[in-house]
Design a protein around this motif. Structure first.
Motif, PDB file in Angstrom:
ATOM      1  N   LEU A  70      91.092 -11.947  18.312  1.00 53.24           N
ATOM      2  CA  LEU A  70      90.507 -12.037  19.163  1.00 53.24           C
ATOM      3  C   LEU A  70      90.556 -12.014  20.527  1.00 53.24           C
ATOM      4  O   LEU A  70      89.889 -11.302  21.686  1.00 53.24           O
ATOM      5  CB  LEU A  70      89.825 -13.964  19.294  1.00 53.24           C
ATOM      6  CG  LEU A  70      89.298 -14.150  18.293  1.00 53.24           C
ATOM      7  CD1 LEU A  70      88.727 -15.949  18.557  1.00 53.24           C
ATOM      8  CD2 LEU A  70      87.293 -13.127  18.335  1.00 53.24           C
ATOM      9  N   SER A  71      92.311 -11.593  20.474  1.00 55.84           N
ATOM     10  CA  SER A  71      92.904 -11.359  22.343  1.00 55.84           C
ATOM     11  C   SER A  71      92.737  -9.826  21.491  1.00 55.84           C
ATOM     12  O   SER A  71      92.557  -9.209  22.685  1.00 55.84           O
ATOM     13  CB  SER A  71      95.024 -11.597  21.704  1.00 55.84           C
ATOM     14  OG  SER A  71      95.002 -13.077  21.763  1.00 55.84           O
ATOM     15  N   GLY A  72      92.898  -9.259  20.715  1.00 59.56           N
ATOM     16  CA  GLY A  72      92.454  -7.426  20.984  1.00 59.56           C
ATOM     17  C   GLY A  72      90.516  -7.665  20.958  1.00 59.56           C
ATOM     18  O   GLY A  72      91.280  -6.260  21.994  1.00 59.56           O
ATOM     19  N   ARG A 110      86.349 -17.043  22.806  1.00 57.31           N
ATOM     20  CA  ARG A 110      86.257 -17.915  21.465  1.00 57.31           C
ATOM     21  C   ARG A 110      85.400 -18.350  21.176  1.00 57.31           C
ATOM     22  O   ARG A 110      84.144 -18.654  19.662  1.00 57.31           O
ATOM     23  CB  ARG A 110      86.345 -18.827  22.286  1.00 57.31           C
ATOM     24  CG  ARG A 110      87.432 -20.235  21.640  1.00 57.31           C
ATOM     25  CD  ARG A 110      87.855 -21.747  21.911  1.00 57.31           C
ATOM     26  NE  ARG A 110      87.090 -22.650  22.277  1.00 57.31           N
ATOM     27  CZ  ARG A 110      86.073 -23.218  20.500  1.00 57.31           C
ATOM     28  NH1 ARG A 110      86.723 -23.451  19.647  1.00 57.31           N
ATOM     29  NH2 ARG A 110      85.039 -24.756  21.277  1.00 57.31           N
ATOM     30  N   ARG A 111      83.949 -18.258  21.360  1.00 62.73           N
ATOM     31  CA  ARG A 111      82.627 -18.467  20.520  1.00 62.73           C
ATOM     32  C   ARG A 111      81.973 -16.833  20.852  1.00 62.73           C
ATOM     33  O   ARG A 111      81.097 -16.529  22.450  1.00 62.73           O
ATOM     34  CB  ARG A 111      81.876 -19.187  22.176  1.00 62.73           C
ATOM     35  CG  ARG A 111      80.822 -20.247  21.439  1.00 62.73           C
ATOM     36  CD  ARG A 111      80.203 -20.835  22.093  1.00 62.73           C
ATOM     37  NE  ARG A 111      78.255 -20.897  21.237  1.00 62.73           N
ATOM     38  CZ  ARG A 111      78.085 -22.291  20.654  1.00 62.73           C
ATOM     39  NH1 ARG A 111      78.868 -23.059  20.612  1.00 62.73           N
ATOM     40  NH2 ARG A 111      76.973 -22.295  20.796  1.00 62.73           N
ATOM     41  N   ILE A 112      81.919 -16.446  20.256  1.00 58.46           N
ATOM     42  CA  ILE A 112      81.216 -15.335  19.972  1.00 58.46           C
ATOM     43  C   ILE A 112      78.834 -15.310  19.688  1.00 58.46           C
ATOM     44  O   ILE A 112      79.103 -16.106  18.017  1.00 58.46           O
ATOM     45  CB  ILE A 112      81.210 -14.411  19.630  1.00 58.46           C
ATOM     46  CG1 ILE A 112      82.511 -13.741  19.797  1.00 58.46           C
ATOM     47  CG2 ILE A 112      80.298 -12.978  18.980  1.00 58.46           C
ATOM     48  CD1 ILE A 112      83.639 -12.612  18.709  1.00 58.46           C
ATOM     49  N   GLU A 113      78.472 -15.433  20.349  1.00 60.73           N
ATOM     50  CA  GLU A 113      76.930 -14.971  19.204  1.00 60.73           C
ATOM     51  C   GLU A 113      76.527 -13.734  18.989  1.00 60.73           C
ATOM     52  O   GLU A 113      76.652 -12.841  19.632  1.00 60.73           O
ATOM     53  CB  GLU A 113      75.961 -16.333  20.556  1.00 60.73           C
ATOM     54  CG  GLU A 113      76.244 -17.665  20.769  1.00 60.73           C
ATOM     55  CD  GLU A 113      76.291 -18.326  21.226  1.00 60.73           C
ATOM     56  OE1 GLU A 113      74.450 -17.766  21.862  1.00 60.73           O
ATOM     57  OE2 GLU A 113      75.887 -19.866  21.762  1.00 60.73           O
ATOM     58  N   CYS A 114      75.773 -14.031  18.210  1.00 59.88           N
ATOM     59  CA  CYS A 114      74.680 -12.302  17.911  1.00 59.88           C
ATOM     60  C   CYS A 114      73.449 -12.489  16.843  1.00 59.88           C
ATOM     61  O   CYS A 114      73.143 -13.545  16.668  1.00 59.88           O
ATOM     62  CB  CYS A 114      76.046 -11.828  16.648  1.00 59.88           C
ATOM     63  SG  CYS A 114      74.944 -10.548  16.094  1.00 59.88           S
ATOM     64  N   VAL A 115      72.499 -11.729  17.739  1.00 60.15           N
ATOM     65  CA  VAL A 115      71.166 -12.046  17.466  1.00 60.15           C
ATOM     66  C   VAL A 115      70.728 -11.023  16.027  1.00 60.15           C
ATOM     67  O   VAL A 115      71.287  -9.809  17.584  1.00 60.15           O
ATOM     68  CB  VAL A 115      69.992 -11.496  18.934  1.00 60.15           C
ATOM     69  CG1 VAL A 115      68.926 -12.048  18.822  1.00 60.15           C
ATOM     70  CG2 VAL A 115      71.023 -12.539  19.974  1.00 60.15           C
ATOM     71  N   ASP A 116      70.459 -10.861  15.338  1.00 62.80           N
ATOM     72  CA  ASP A 116      69.705  -9.736  14.859  1.00 62.80           C
ATOM     73  C   ASP A 116      67.485 -10.001  14.702  1.00 62.80           C
ATOM     74  O   ASP A 116      67.403 -10.913  14.408  1.00 62.80           O
ATOM     75  CB  ASP A 116      70.182  -9.562  13.991  1.00 62.80           C
ATOM     76  CG  ASP A 116      69.516  -8.378  13.208  1.00 62.80           C
ATOM     77  OD1 ASP A 116      68.780  -7.512  13.853  1.00 62.80           O
ATOM     78  OD2 ASP A 116      69.861  -8.294  12.005  1.00 62.80           O
ATOM     79  N   ASN A 117      67.309  -9.134  14.238  1.00 64.72           N
ATOM     80  CA  ASN A 117      65.376  -9.090  14.813  1.00 64.72           C
ATOM     81  C   ASN A 117      65.510  -8.802  13.338  1.00 64.72           C
ATOM     82  O   ASN A 117      65.792  -7.632  12.714  1.00 64.72           O
ATOM     83  CB  ASN A 117      64.636  -8.415  15.547  1.00 64.72           C
ATOM     84  CG  ASN A 117      64.831  -8.872  16.812  1.00 64.72           C
ATOM     85  OD1 ASN A 117      65.193 -10.148  17.154  1.00 64.72           O
ATOM     86  ND2 ASN A 117      64.840  -8.170  17.600  1.00 64.72           N
ATOM     87  N   GLY A 165      67.397 -13.913  13.953  1.00 65.76           N
ATOM     88  CA  GLY A 165      67.996 -14.822  13.474  1.00 65.76           C
ATOM     89  C   GLY A 165      69.269 -14.901  14.371  1.00 65.76           C
ATOM     90  O   GLY A 165      69.806 -13.991  14.863  1.00 65.76           O
ATOM     91  N   LEU A 166      70.305 -16.174  15.140  1.00 64.07           N
ATOM     92  CA  LEU A 166      71.429 -15.874  15.952  1.00 64.07           C
ATOM     93  C   LEU A 166      72.531 -16.817  14.920  1.00 64.07           C
ATOM     94  O   LEU A 166      71.940 -17.527  14.007  1.00 64.07           O
ATOM     95  CB  LEU A 166      70.768 -17.514  16.739  1.00 64.07           C
ATOM     96  CG  LEU A 166      72.207 -17.267  18.528  1.00 64.07           C
ATOM     97  CD1 LEU A 166      71.348 -17.091  19.359  1.00 64.07           C
ATOM     98  CD2 LEU A 166      72.365 -18.101  18.432  1.00 64.07           C
ATOM     99  N   VAL A 167      73.403 -16.115  15.337  1.00 59.26           N
ATOM    100  CA  VAL A 167      74.544 -16.149  14.598  1.00 59.26           C
ATOM    101  C   VAL A 167      75.367 -17.698  15.268  1.00 59.26           C
ATOM    102  O   VAL A 167      75.664 -16.737  16.993  1.00 59.26           O
ATOM    103  CB  VAL A 167      75.427 -16.255  13.369  1.00 59.26           C
ATOM    104  CG1 VAL A 167      74.022 -15.900  12.009  1.00 59.26           C
ATOM    105  CG2 VAL A 167      75.681 -14.610  13.983  1.00 59.26           C
ATOM    106  N   VAL A 168      76.647 -17.736  15.255  1.00 57.34           N
ATOM    107  CA  VAL A 168      77.519 -18.396  16.031  1.00 57.34           C
ATOM    108  C   VAL A 168      78.700 -18.285  15.459  1.00 57.34           C
ATOM    109  O   VAL A 168      79.364 -19.476  14.392  1.00 57.34           O
ATOM    110  CB  VAL A 168      77.233 -19.845  17.069  1.00 57.34           C
ATOM    111  CG1 VAL A 168      78.379 -20.052  17.702  1.00 57.34           C
ATOM    112  CG2 VAL A 168      76.107 -20.063  17.312  1.00 57.34           C
ATOM    113  N   PHE A 169      80.142 -17.459  16.255  1.00 52.83           N
ATOM    114  CA  PHE A 169      81.734 -17.949  15.601  1.00 52.83           C
ATOM    115  C   PHE A 169      82.506 -18.821  16.632  1.00 52.83           C
ATOM    116  O   PHE A 169      82.111 -18.124  17.856  1.00 52.83           O
ATOM    117  CB  PHE A 169      82.503 -16.836  15.235  1.00 52.83           C
ATOM    118  CG  PHE A 169      81.575 -16.127  13.368  1.00 52.83           C
ATOM    119  CD1 PHE A 169      80.461 -15.781  13.566  1.00 52.83           C
ATOM    120  CD2 PHE A 169      82.621 -15.503  13.023  1.00 52.83           C
ATOM    121  CE1 PHE A 169      79.718 -15.278  12.541  1.00 52.83           C
ATOM    122  CE2 PHE A 169      82.030 -15.238  11.660  1.00 52.83           C
ATOM    123  CZ  PHE A 169      80.466 -15.182  11.229  1.00 52.83           C
TER     124      PHE A 169
END
Ligand code: SF4
Length: 621
Positions: A392-394, A406-413, A424-428
């Motif tokens: 994540l620092s990279g 720290r918190r990444i969200e991604c959306v795909d249809n 769908g929305l996922v959270v890492f």
């Protein structure tokens, strides 16, 4: 006595806690009960229990300098509270546990639903039950065994059971009538209740043996089989005697592999936990009949709760949630109200449960073992976190992000020919999936295949009401699946909502192999060309992993919607097939296709079905 609710809303002063507080607190009785703290949006942010509500609530609002760190933060967010008086502190404990489950308050320690560990399930209420692997236990009258440390371990146990006991192996929840048995019967591994007259008593005996085996009572089982074998030999039934001898040898072999951890035969759970910085790991060892039956760990993100609070929260949530409760629990630290927990657990179990905190001897050794395992798990989690932190620092540096992601969200249809459009929305968080924050969306405003339109709708819905106190936290980095087009849509939506510039947005597009592209492409706003990740390939792989997870989420939701729709339409139009029959049919066969292939007699034999309904169903399908 029925719990008595009593809502209290202290008037606020500049300090956040009002001059009217003394009066409202004055109305709270010196009784046992539960209190619910709420924020300014009316959302429950903490649930607690007390032997004396007035004293406990008074301690929150009296002298802020004497509060511990967590309570200090909590108190700042309290706008009102509600109290519910109960007849006893034990009743308050039950109510508190139910309310925490219902509200999942932000400042309570919440046990995450961890589905990593499989269990075995057998529904003893059925005539001919089978044994299945499940990820979730329920209060449904069935027996559950485990949890097992891995899918491999549970499969190995299942295989072993199927080798030794003639339990049916077909996967249907109820035995499905057949004209001929399958190979399992031919090889002598099943009594074939699907098509032969099988004495339910004999089958029940097998189920009991499986149960004893899974409960770790193998020595008793061996003794029982040995005496059956002798009886069979005395009555010159040598075939049965030989079969029982083989079973006994097989059981003895499995016993050699089991680890005996105590010399008595008491069923007990051993609970210990370790913490480092923001992580705490609770380790649970399940000892049954002196043998270590399973091990399971739970991790929490919590920097500020006291050790006793974490342990108490674990016991309340884990054992309040359908888990089997043993005779004894050994804990590494003593709870202030340990005896109360013992009474509560005994009440749930209908049998005495004792909580102990041993300091020496065999039991203390077990606690140390749990501590060591908790430590190892914590070390593994910390290592995973450190690796994720490096990546994540990279990314932070490579993408010149405004904040550490720290918190990444991604959306795909997802959608097929413009039907059943979903996203769908996922959270890492810290590089790991945060599944409780995953979201799925049915696209409402777009009816044709329009990827940009779907993206616009989903992002507008996700980021509307961002200012609300109980809104989902905003990401540090938002990823959209797609190239510059999707990225520009995302930027436009955030601008319309007045939140552009609060976090970074990137687009991730698949490589085009026809053009000789070797890697997926990451687009940043205002840059025509994608970022080159050649020297940071691990960072790119992390982004791809997140995108793939969003893709899976969207596709599985899309499939579910499509299946629901086709099942609905196929069965709903058939005369005589109402909601109940439809449920029975789908539960039994699993798909409309399988229903369509089933013989009429078999359909008619199902609960609630008639010959006429079965014939109509068959002809319509
Ligand atoms: S013989 Fe019948 S009951 Fe046994 S596993 Fe095969 S199908 Fe199932």
């Amino acid at each position: 006595m029925k719990p008595q609710p009593n809502s209290q809303t202290p008037e606020q002063n500049a300090d956040g806690h009002g001059a009217g507080l003394a009066e409202t607190l004055a109305r709270v009785p010196h009784s046992p009960g539960v209190y619910l703290m709420k924020n300014s949006a009316g959302k429950v942010i903490y649930v607690g229990k007390a032997a004396d509500l007035k004293n406990r609530l008074g301690s929150y609002f009296s002298n802020s300098s004497r509060l511990d760190a967590k309570t200090g933060v909590l108190v700042k967010h309290i706008s009102e509270f509600e109290t519910i008086v109960t007849a006893s502190e034990a009743e308050a404990l039950i109510l508190e546990s139910n309310l925490i489950k219902r509200h999942r308050p932000r400042y309570n320690v919440i046990l995450k639903d961890d589905k990593r560990y499989p269990s075995l399930r057998i529904d003893v209420n059925q005539k001919y039950p089978n044994l299945t692997i499940v990820r979730r236990t329920k209060k449904d009258g069935a027996l559950y065994f485990g949890p097992y440390p891995s899918a491999g371990a549970v499969r190995q146990t299942l295989k072993m059971i199927h080798r030794m006991f003639r339990l049916r192996k077909c996967r249907y929840s109820q035995v499905k009538p057949r004209e001929r048995p399958c190979l399992n019967y031919q090889i002598g591994a099943c009594l074939a209740p699907c098509c032969r007259e099988v004495d339910p008593e004999e089958y029940r005996r097998i189920v009991n043996e499986v149960r004893m085996f899974l409960q770790g009572r193998t020595p008793d089982l061996i003794r029982r089989i040995e005496s059956q074998m002798q009886e069979a030999a005395e009555s010159r039934d040598f075939e049965t005697a030989a079969r029982l001898r083989d079973k006994m040898y097989a059981l003895e072999k499995t016993m050699e592999k089991q680890v005996a951890v105590t010399t008595d035969f008491v069923d007990r759970d051993v609970i210990a936990f370790k913490r480092a910085q923001s992580k705490a790991v609770v380790m649970l060892l399940k000892v049954r009949n002196g043998y270590l039956q399973g091990m399971r760990d739970f991790s929490f993100s919590d920097e500020i709760s006291a050790d006793q609070e974490i342990l108490g929260a674990f016991i309340k949530q884990y054992y309040g949630e359908n888990e089997s409760i043993p005779d004894e629990m050994l804990t590494g630290i003593k709870l202030p109200d340990q005896e109360l927990y013992g009474r509560w657990l005994s009440e749930i179990r209908n049998r005495k449960v004792v909580l102990r905190t041993p300091v020496r001897g065999e039991k203390a050794r077990l606690v140390r073992m749990a501590y060591e395992n908790a430590g190892q798990r914590l070390a593994a989690i910390t290592e995973e976190q450190n690796t994720a932190a490096l990546l994540l620092s990279g990314l932070h540096k490579r993408l010149s992000l405004m904040r550490y992601p720290r918190r990444i969200e991604c959306v795909d249809n997802s959608g097929l020919f413009g039907t059943d459009l979903v996203a769908g929305l996922v959270v890492f968080e810290d590089g790991a999936p945060e599944k409780s924050d995953y979201r799925q969306y049915r696209i409402r405003q777009i009816s044709a295949q329009d990827d940009y339109g779907c993206m616009r709708e989903v992002l507008s819905r996700r980021f509307a009401d961002m200012e609300k106190e109980d809104a989902m936290p905003k990401p540090d980095l938002l990823m959209v699946d797609g190239g510059k087009g999707q990225l520009n849509i995302a930027l436009a939506v955030l601008k319309e909502l007045g939140i552009s510039g609060r976090f970074n947005v990137i687009g991730i597009a698949k490589k085009d192999e026809r053009k000789g592209e070797k890697e997926d492409k990451i687009y940043l706003p205002g840059r025509a060309n994608p970022i080159n990740f050649q020297n940071n390939i691990d960072e790119l792989h992390l982004l791809q992993r997140i995108r793939d997870e969003a893709h899976r989420r969207a596709i599985s939701f899309h499939r579910k919607r499509r299946t629901d729709r086709s099942l609905k339409s196929a069965l709903d139009d058939i005369p005589g097939i109402g909601k109940k029959r439809k449920e029975v049919l789908l539960k039994y066969y699993g798909s409309v296709h399988a229903i369509g292939n089933a013989p009429v007699d078999e359909l008619a034999a199902l609960p609630g079905m008639t010959k006429k309904a079965a014939e109509t169903l068959r002809s319509e399908l």
